[in-house]
Design a protein around this motif. Sequence first.
Motif, PDB file in Angstrom:
ATOM      1  N   VAL A 180       0.852  -1.180   0.000  1.00 46.57           N
ATOM      2  CA  VAL A 180       0.000   0.000   0.000  1.00 46.57           C
ATOM      3  C   VAL A 180       0.887   1.230   0.000  1.00 46.57           C
ATOM      4  N   GLN A 181       0.591   2.151  -0.907  1.00 44.53           N
ATOM      5  CA  GLN A 181       1.319   3.416  -0.956  1.00 44.53           C
ATOM      6  C   GLN A 181       0.315   4.560  -0.855  1.00 44.53           C
ATOM      7  N   LEU A 182       0.736   5.605  -0.162  1.00 41.38           N
ATOM      8  CA  LEU A 182      -0.093   6.800  -0.015  1.00 41.38           C
ATOM      9  C   LEU A 182       0.674   7.983  -0.580  1.00 41.38           C
ATOM     10  N   GLN A 183       0.054   8.660  -1.516  1.00 38.79           N
ATOM     11  CA  GLN A 183       0.689   9.823  -2.139  1.00 38.79           C
ATOM     12  C   GLN A 183      -0.082  11.069  -1.723  1.00 38.79           C
ATOM     13  N   ALA A 184       0.591  11.914  -0.958  1.00 40.15           N
ATOM     14  CA  ALA A 184      -0.044  13.140  -0.479  1.00 40.15           C
ATOM     15  C   ALA A 184       0.507  14.342  -1.223  1.00 40.15           C
ATOM     16  N   SER A 185      -0.322  15.350  -1.351  1.00 39.42           N
ATOM     17  CA  SER A 185       0.099  16.587  -2.004  1.00 39.42           C
ATOM     18  C   SER A 185      -0.743  17.746  -1.490  1.00 39.42           C
ATOM     19  N   GLY A 186      -0.311  18.960  -1.823  1.00 40.56           N
ATOM     20  CA  GLY A 186      -1.110  20.131  -1.503  1.00 40.56           C
ATOM     21  C   GLY A 186      -0.536  21.043  -0.449  1.00 40.56           C
ATOM     22  N   GLY A 187       0.570  20.658   0.168  1.00 40.32           N
ATOM     23  CA  GLY A 187       1.158  21.529   1.172  1.00 40.32           C
ATOM     24  C   GLY A 187       1.814  22.742   0.540  1.00 40.32           C
ATOM     25  N   GLY A 188       2.240  23.669   1.376  1.00 38.01           N
ATOM     26  CA  GLY A 188       2.896  24.855   0.878  1.00 38.01           C
ATOM     27  C   GLY A 188       2.903  25.964   1.896  1.00 38.01           C
ATOM     28  N   LEU A 189       3.265  27.134   1.404  1.00 47.05           N
ATOM     29  CA  LEU A 189       3.314  28.332   2.250  1.00 47.05           C
ATOM     30  C   LEU A 189       2.062  29.162   2.015  1.00 47.05           C
ATOM     31  N   VAL A 190       1.421  29.566   3.091  1.00 44.72           N
ATOM     32  CA  VAL A 190       0.206  30.365   2.985  1.00 44.72           C
ATOM     33  C   VAL A 190       0.199  31.400   4.102  1.00 44.72           C
ATOM     34  N   GLN A 191      -0.420  32.529   3.836  1.00 44.40           N
ATOM     35  CA  GLN A 191      -0.512  33.570   4.856  1.00 44.40           C
ATOM     36  C   GLN A 191      -1.611  33.238   5.868  1.00 44.40           C
ATOM     37  N   PRO A 192      -1.504  33.758   7.070  1.00 44.22           N
ATOM     38  CA  PRO A 192      -2.578  33.562   8.047  1.00 44.22           C
ATOM     39  C   PRO A 192      -3.919  33.999   7.470  1.00 44.22           C
ATOM     40  N   GLY A 193      -4.926  33.189   7.725  1.00 46.31           N
ATOM     41  CA  GLY A 193      -6.250  33.442   7.169  1.00 46.31           C
ATOM     42  C   GLY A 193      -6.489  32.798   5.827  1.00 46.31           C
ATOM     43  N   GLY A 194      -5.446  32.275   5.237  1.00 45.59           N
ATOM     44  CA  GLY A 194      -5.564  31.659   3.926  1.00 45.59           C
ATOM     45  C   GLY A 194      -6.061  30.224   3.984  1.00 45.59           C
ATOM     46  N   SER A 195      -6.099  29.600   2.803  1.00 41.68           N
ATOM     47  CA  SER A 195      -6.611  28.229   2.680  1.00 41.68           C
ATOM     48  C   SER A 195      -5.648  27.356   1.895  1.00 41.68           C
ATOM     49  N   LEU A 196      -5.701  26.090   2.202  1.00 40.31           N
ATOM     50  CA  LEU A 196      -4.986  25.065   1.445  1.00 40.31           C
ATOM     51  C   LEU A 196      -5.853  23.818   1.410  1.00 40.31           C
ATOM     52  N   ARG A 197      -5.643  23.005   0.387  1.00 35.31           N
ATOM     53  CA  ARG A 197      -6.345  21.736   0.293  1.00 35.31           C
ATOM     54  C   ARG A 197      -5.336  20.621   0.104  1.00 35.31           C
ATOM     55  N   LEU A 198      -5.302  19.705   1.036  1.00 31.61           N
ATOM     56  CA  LEU A 198      -4.429  18.556   0.945  1.00 31.61           C
ATOM     57  C   LEU A 198      -5.203  17.384   0.340  1.00 31.61           C
ATOM     58  N   SER A 199      -4.497  16.566  -0.416  1.00 30.81           N
ATOM     59  CA  SER A 199      -5.105  15.351  -0.945  1.00 30.81           C
ATOM     60  C   SER A 199      -4.160  14.187  -0.751  1.00 30.81           C
ATOM     61  N   CYS A 200      -4.729  13.007  -0.667  1.00 32.29           N
ATOM     62  CA  CYS A 200      -3.942  11.798  -0.468  1.00 32.29           C
ATOM     63  C   CYS A 200      -4.658  10.653  -1.168  1.00 32.29           C
ATOM     64  N   THR A 201      -3.931   9.964  -2.043  1.00 32.40           N
ATOM     65  CA  THR A 201      -4.498   8.850  -2.797  1.00 32.40           C
ATOM     66  C   THR A 201      -3.759   7.566  -2.463  1.00 32.40           C
ATOM     67  N   ALA A 202      -4.529   6.535  -2.196  1.00 31.37           N
ATOM     68  CA  ALA A 202      -3.964   5.229  -1.873  1.00 31.37           C
ATOM     69  C   ALA A 202      -3.872   4.372  -3.128  1.00 31.37           C
ATOM     70  N   SER A 203      -2.805   3.594  -3.203  1.00 31.92           N
ATOM     71  CA  SER A 203      -2.632   2.674  -4.329  1.00 31.92           C
ATOM     72  C   SER A 203      -1.983   1.391  -3.817  1.00 31.92           C
ATOM     73  N   GLY A 204      -1.934   0.405  -4.699  1.00 32.76           N
ATOM     74  CA  GLY A 204      -1.361  -0.878  -4.308  1.00 32.76           C
ATOM     75  C   GLY A 204      -2.465  -1.867  -3.975  1.00 32.76           C
ATOM     76  N   THR A 205      -2.212  -2.711  -2.992  1.00 34.28           N
ATOM     77  CA  THR A 205      -3.172  -3.753  -2.605  1.00 34.28           C
ATOM     78  C   THR A 205      -4.232  -3.143  -1.699  1.00 34.28           C
ATOM     79  N   ILE A 206      -5.278  -2.615  -2.329  1.00 33.21           N
ATOM     80  CA  ILE A 206      -6.367  -1.969  -1.601  1.00 33.21           C
ATOM     81  C   ILE A 206      -7.623  -2.801  -1.792  1.00 33.21           C
ATOM     82  N   PHE A 207      -8.225  -3.236  -0.695  1.00 33.94           N
ATOM     83  CA  PHE A 207      -9.474  -3.979  -0.837  1.00 33.94           C
ATOM     84  C   PHE A 207     -10.594  -3.381  -0.011  1.00 33.94           C
ATOM     85  N   SER A 208     -10.273  -2.851   1.136  1.00 34.80           N
ATOM     86  CA  SER A 208     -11.328  -2.241   1.949  1.00 34.80           C
ATOM     87  C   SER A 208     -10.693  -1.308   2.970  1.00 34.80           C
TER      88      SER A 208
END
Length: 114
Positions: free
Chosen positions: A1-29
């Motif tokens: 099982v591998q998890l690939q995350a993305s979406g981090g970064g630098l943001v000013q206070p009050g700002g927004s970010l969206r993180l995502s993470c997708t699983a791959s490999g032997t995934i059944f439940s």
Amino acid sequence: VQLQASGGGLVQPGGSLRLSCTASGTIFSINAMGWYRQAIGKQRELVANIQSYGATDYADSVKGRFTISRDNVKKTVWLQMNSLKPEDTAVYYCNIDQAGLGYWGKGTLVTVSS
């Protein structure tokens, strides 16, 4: 099982970010999918998690600002982070629970600074 995350970064206070993470490999439940974070000098803590049936849980410090969601078909979990504060600065880690086993992705750095 591998998890690939993305979406981090630098943001000013009050700002927004969206993180995502997708699983791959032997995934059944996948049971829970979630996000943890670890700031410098602090222990890793739960930010939010979401069960396969949709129930969610949030750390008190992020309630009302962060929203977790998932797509079971895409095997993806997102973390929408709004009204970010400097104290949200940390490395954010994706985690999934499959058949009682936990898997971690590599962290993605979120820095909230002016």
